[in-house]
Design an enzyme around this catalytic site. Sequence first.
Site, PDB file in Angstrom:
ATOM      1  CG  HIS A 180       1.852  -4.459  24.284  1.00 56.51           C
ATOM      2  ND1 HIS A 180       2.308  -3.652  25.291  1.00 56.51           N
ATOM      3  CD2 HIS A 180       2.816  -5.369  24.065  1.00 56.51           C
ATOM      4  CE1 HIS A 180       3.510  -4.058  25.663  1.00 56.51           C
ATOM      5  NE2 HIS A 180       3.835  -5.103  24.931  1.00 56.51           N
TER       6      HIS A 180
ATOM      7  CE  LYS B  37      -3.003  -0.168   3.414  1.00 59.50           C
ATOM      8  NZ  LYS B  37      -4.225  -0.145   4.243  1.00 59.50           N
TER       9      LYS B  37
ATOM     10  CD  GLU C 149       9.076 -12.972  23.070  1.00 61.05           C
ATOM     11  OE1 GLU C 149       8.123 -13.517  22.489  1.00 61.05           O
ATOM     12  OE2 GLU C 149       9.683 -11.994  22.611  1.00 61.05           O
TER      13      GLU C 149
ATOM     14  NE  ARG D  75       2.140  -9.164  25.915  1.00 60.30           N
ATOM     15  CZ  ARG D  75       2.491  -9.254  24.645  1.00 60.30           C
ATOM     16  NH1 ARG D  75       1.613  -9.546  23.728  1.00 60.30           N
ATOM     17  NH2 ARG D  75       3.725  -9.062  24.279  1.00 60.30           N
TER      18      ARG D  75
ATOM     19  CG  PHE E 257      10.369  -2.230   9.210  1.00 58.93           C
ATOM     20  CD1 PHE E 257      11.463  -2.530   8.417  1.00 58.93           C
ATOM     21  CD2 PHE E 257      10.409  -1.091   9.997  1.00 58.93           C
ATOM     22  CE1 PHE E 257      12.581  -1.721   8.419  1.00 58.93           C
ATOM     23  CE2 PHE E 257      11.524  -0.270  10.005  1.00 58.93           C
ATOM     24  CZ  PHE E 257      12.613  -0.584   9.207  1.00 58.93           C
TER      25      PHE E 257
ATOM     26  CG  HIS F  25       0.490  -6.123  20.054  1.00 57.71           C
ATOM     27  ND1 HIS F  25       1.417  -5.245  19.539  1.00 57.71           N
ATOM     28  CD2 HIS F  25       1.181  -7.261  20.346  1.00 57.71           C
ATOM     29  CE1 HIS F  25       2.612  -5.820  19.524  1.00 57.71           C
ATOM     30  NE2 HIS F  25       2.493  -7.048  19.990  1.00 57.71           N
TER      31      HIS F  25
ATOM     32  NE  ARG G 161       0.539 -12.294  19.008  1.00 57.01           N
ATOM     33  CZ  ARG G 161       1.667 -11.573  19.003  1.00 57.01           C
ATOM     34  NH1 ARG G 161       2.596 -11.799  18.096  1.00 57.01           N
ATOM     35  NH2 ARG G 161       1.860 -10.596  19.871  1.00 57.01           N
TER      36      ARG G 161
HETATM   37  C1  LIG Z   1       5.265  -3.427  17.360  1.00 55.37           C
HETATM   38  C2  LIG Z   1       5.056  -4.873  16.993  1.00 55.37           C
HETATM   39  C3  LIG Z   1       5.893  -5.856  17.512  1.00 55.37           C
HETATM   40  C4  LIG Z   1       5.693  -7.201  17.163  1.00 55.37           C
HETATM   41  N1  LIG Z   1       6.579  -8.154  17.630  1.00 55.37           N
HETATM   42  C5  LIG Z   1       6.448  -9.442  17.196  1.00 55.37           C
HETATM   43  C6  LIG Z   1       7.430 -10.426  17.532  1.00 55.37           C
HETATM   44  O1  LIG Z   1       8.430 -10.133  18.179  1.00 55.37           O
HETATM   45  N2  LIG Z   1       7.241 -11.697  17.088  1.00 55.37           N
HETATM   46  C7  LIG Z   1       6.157 -12.070  16.338  1.00 55.37           C
HETATM   47  O2  LIG Z   1       6.043 -13.252  15.974  1.00 55.37           O
HETATM   48  N3  LIG Z   1       5.222 -11.146  16.007  1.00 55.37           N
HETATM   49  C8  LIG Z   1       5.353  -9.855  16.387  1.00 55.37           C
HETATM   50  N4  LIG Z   1       4.417  -8.932  16.021  1.00 55.37           N
HETATM   51  C9  LIG Z   1       3.347  -9.355  15.106  1.00 55.37           C
HETATM   52  C10 LIG Z   1       3.940  -9.591  13.707  1.00 55.37           C
HETATM   53  O3  LIG Z   1       4.888  -8.600  13.448  1.00 55.37           O
HETATM   54  C11 LIG Z   1       2.857  -9.558  12.627  1.00 55.37           C
HETATM   55  O4  LIG Z   1       1.812 -10.425  12.958  1.00 55.37           O
HETATM   56  C12 LIG Z   1       3.437  -9.996  11.278  1.00 55.37           C
HETATM   57  O5  LIG Z   1       4.589  -9.268  10.986  1.00 55.37           O
HETATM   58  C13 LIG Z   1       2.396  -9.809  10.178  1.00 55.37           C
HETATM   59  O6  LIG Z   1       3.032 -10.019   8.936  1.00 55.37           O
HETATM   60  P1  LIG Z   1       2.182  -9.974   7.609  1.00 55.37           P
HETATM   61  O7  LIG Z   1       3.128 -10.263   6.495  1.00 55.37           O
HETATM   62  O8  LIG Z   1       0.983 -10.808   7.756  1.00 55.37           O
HETATM   63  O9  LIG Z   1       1.671  -8.455   7.505  1.00 55.37           O
HETATM   64  P2  LIG Z   1       2.457  -7.073   7.569  1.00 55.37           P
HETATM   65  O10 LIG Z   1       3.886  -7.225   7.898  1.00 55.37           O
HETATM   66  O11 LIG Z   1       1.643  -6.163   8.404  1.00 55.37           O
HETATM   67  O12 LIG Z   1       2.413  -6.586   6.041  1.00 55.37           O
HETATM   68  C14 LIG Z   1       1.196  -6.244   5.428  1.00 55.37           C
HETATM   69  C15 LIG Z   1       1.477  -5.778   4.006  1.00 55.37           C
HETATM   70  O13 LIG Z   1       0.249  -5.651   3.300  1.00 55.37           O
HETATM   71  C16 LIG Z   1       0.207  -4.433   2.599  1.00 55.37           C
HETATM   72  N5  LIG Z   1      -1.196  -4.070   2.427  1.00 55.37           N
HETATM   73  C17 LIG Z   1      -2.181  -3.975   3.342  1.00 55.37           C
HETATM   74  N6  LIG Z   1      -3.347  -3.649   2.771  1.00 55.37           N
HETATM   75  C18 LIG Z   1      -3.097  -3.530   1.434  1.00 55.37           C
HETATM   76  C19 LIG Z   1      -3.889  -3.174   0.294  1.00 55.37           C
HETATM   77  N7  LIG Z   1      -5.186  -2.876   0.398  1.00 55.37           N
HETATM   78  N8  LIG Z   1      -3.297  -3.134  -0.918  1.00 55.37           N
HETATM   79  C20 LIG Z   1      -1.976  -3.413  -1.052  1.00 55.37           C
HETATM   80  N9  LIG Z   1      -1.174  -3.757  -0.010  1.00 55.37           N
HETATM   81  C21 LIG Z   1      -1.729  -3.801   1.208  1.00 55.37           C
HETATM   82  C22 LIG Z   1       0.997  -3.480   3.471  1.00 55.37           C
HETATM   83  O14 LIG Z   1       1.405  -2.342   2.751  1.00 55.37           O
HETATM   84  C23 LIG Z   1       2.140  -4.411   3.893  1.00 55.37           C
HETATM   85  O15 LIG Z   1       3.100  -4.461   2.858  1.00 55.37           O
HETATM   86  C24 LIG Z   1       4.599  -7.574  16.344  1.00 55.37           C
HETATM   87  C25 LIG Z   1       3.767  -6.590  15.829  1.00 55.37           C
HETATM   88  C26 LIG Z   1       3.983  -5.252  16.139  1.00 55.37           C
HETATM   89  C27 LIG Z   1       3.072  -4.219  15.551  1.00 55.37           C
END
Ligand SMILES: Cc1cc2nc3c(=O)[nH]c(=O)nc-3n(C[C@H](O)[C@H](O)[C@H](O)COP(=O)(O)OP(=O)(O)OC[C@H]3O[C@@H](n4cnc5c(N)ncnc54)[C@H](O)[C@@H]3O)c2cc1C
Length: 535
Positions: A241, A36, A119, A287, A45, A348, A383
């Site tokens: 969180h 997006k 953890e 938590r 990230f 979260h 989770r």
């Molecule tokens: C602060 C924080 C700390 C965390 N720490 C941990 C940890 O230590 N360990 C762990 O296991 N999990 C952790 N989590 C959870 C974990 O990071 C996420 O569940 C995981 O990264 C999700 O990955 P994903 O690829 O599903 O989505 P994301 O990484 O959220 O990526 C989503 C992608 O979809 C794209 N997108 C969304 N909607 C659209 C659209 N309409 N059109 C085009 N593109 C779109 C976005 O631009 C992005 O590129 C944490 C989360 C947060 C916020």
Amino acid sequence: MTDSNTCDVLIIGSGGAGLSLALRLAAQAKVFVLSKVSLNSGSTFYAQGGISAVLDKNDSIESHIKDTLIAGAGLCDPEAVKVTVEKGKKNIEWLKQQGVEFTEKKSKTGEKSLHLNQEGGHSHRRIVHTADATGKALSLTLIDRARAHDNICLLENHNAIDLITNHKNKEAVKKIIGAYVLNTLTNKVKTITAKIVILATGGANKVYLYSTNPQISTGDGIALAWRAGCRVGNMEFMQFHPTCLYHPKERSFLISEAVRGEGGKLILPNGDTFMQHYHEKRELAPRDIVARAIDSEIKKHGIECVYLDISHQPEDFIRQHFPTIYKHCLSLDIDITKQPIPVVPAAHYTCGGVLTDLNARTDIQGLYAVGEVACTGLHGANRMASNSLLECLVFAEQAAADILKVLPTLTTSQPLAEWDESQVSDSDEEVVVSHNWDELRRFMWDYVGIVRTNKRLNRAMRRVELLKEDIAEYYGNFRVTSDLLELRNLVIVAELIIRSAQSRKESRGLHYTKDYPETDNSKPAENTILIPKTD
Ligand SMILES: Cc1cc2nc3c(=O)[nH]c(=O)nc-3n(C[C@H](O)[C@H](O)[C@H](O)COP(=O)(O)OP(=O)(O)OC[C@H]3O[C@@H](n4cnc5c(N)ncnc54)[C@H](O)[C@@H]3O)c2cc1C
């Protein structure tokens, strides 16, 4: 690719789920990956802690499975848990092959091995990490690998509006054939044709006023799948969180649980402590209990936040133990060595999502969902920390194997209908969108947050009905923008969360309601499954 808008596989999302899947497919398929905004805009990230996997010699697959099932409070799918946990080690190896550098330790004899953290909920050390920035290491490495691959086309600033299926042709089996996508730099809508589409759009936590998630987490994939006709499950289980920094300039900075671990006290604005009223372990309670206690105090006193005070510890200790938090707060004029930190709980993680099978397949042929957007059965009602990145990787692997099997049998659909803008004009009332965004996120926070009641849920549902009408009218009249698309998706996600919460007449895992404060153990636990209306 036959032209710039046709591919074999369209992956919507460039987080851990989307990019790992793209890399697993690219040797045999032409892949488009949409983001997006920028490629590293997702939650991946920002992940700090790490990825769970059984690597310690004292640990076992059985133990990781058991811990996950306990956390899930009776609603995990044992098969999904088994598949995920068993593939942990292999996926860490795969990440290392891609070039992710994890933190290592040296034994007395000089042998190197991965350093493992422990953890909450995990009964062993099993968190593989890259210092305290695992997600950044993972994200940047996978982005580099994807950029270098000729078969992967990365499309930043591309917002998926809606999925396209063969439904209009009234064919017996509903199949995916592409998607409408807004290029947010040119404001033009593209029609992308694909044999397979994957939703990897992350979670929906921005439906709440306070969230640890980045801006993109607006539940787009869940709403897209719902509109296209997929079932959605367990949306009442939103994880909060307990301590996110409360500051007008910073709404998603986590204050690590380690601050409480090192003696941080939760206090009200007048300095009174309150955790003693909620749990014998006070600040070190689980938590969910801490998050609920803070929420309850905020509502009871009508205050905006509570405070986390670590200032009684020596200044050097604080700087040494919490360098990132110290520096970040100081940049906002909060000196945590001298004053308490304003905190609120924040949304979260989205445990529910688009229902999938063990190969990440959804209800529509050719449409898959991987990562936080999906409800695979791994998390159940809660989770366990660091299981989510693992789920992204394992289900990407599962999906890749399935896709590579079916892809040779699929053909590209005939040219699809172009996006029709003949009936709309540019908006002259953008304020409607921003106003509705604010309203939605605030009432979701106030009425559908950590502690729920029937009355609050009903009140929220009435607001949703009004907003839906407002947004539908606006959508029908004006050209789409990213903000409008997100709002249109968020209101659907809000409705799904409220409906799921209303239908659960008990408290379980992350869903807590004052009207049914106990877990109903009189019958087997059931998932909440919502089925869209089809025309
Ligand atoms: C602060 C924080 C700390 C965390 N720490 C941990 C940890 O230590 N360990 C762990 O296991 N999990 C952790 N989590 C959870 C974990 O990071 C996420 O569940 C995981 O990264 C999700 O990955 P994903 O690829 O599903 O989505 P994301 O990484 O959220 O990526 C989503 C992608 O979809 C794209 N997108 C969304 N909607 C659209 C659209 N309409 N059109 C085009 N593109 C779109 C976005 O631009 C992005 O590129 C944490 C989360 C947060 C916020």
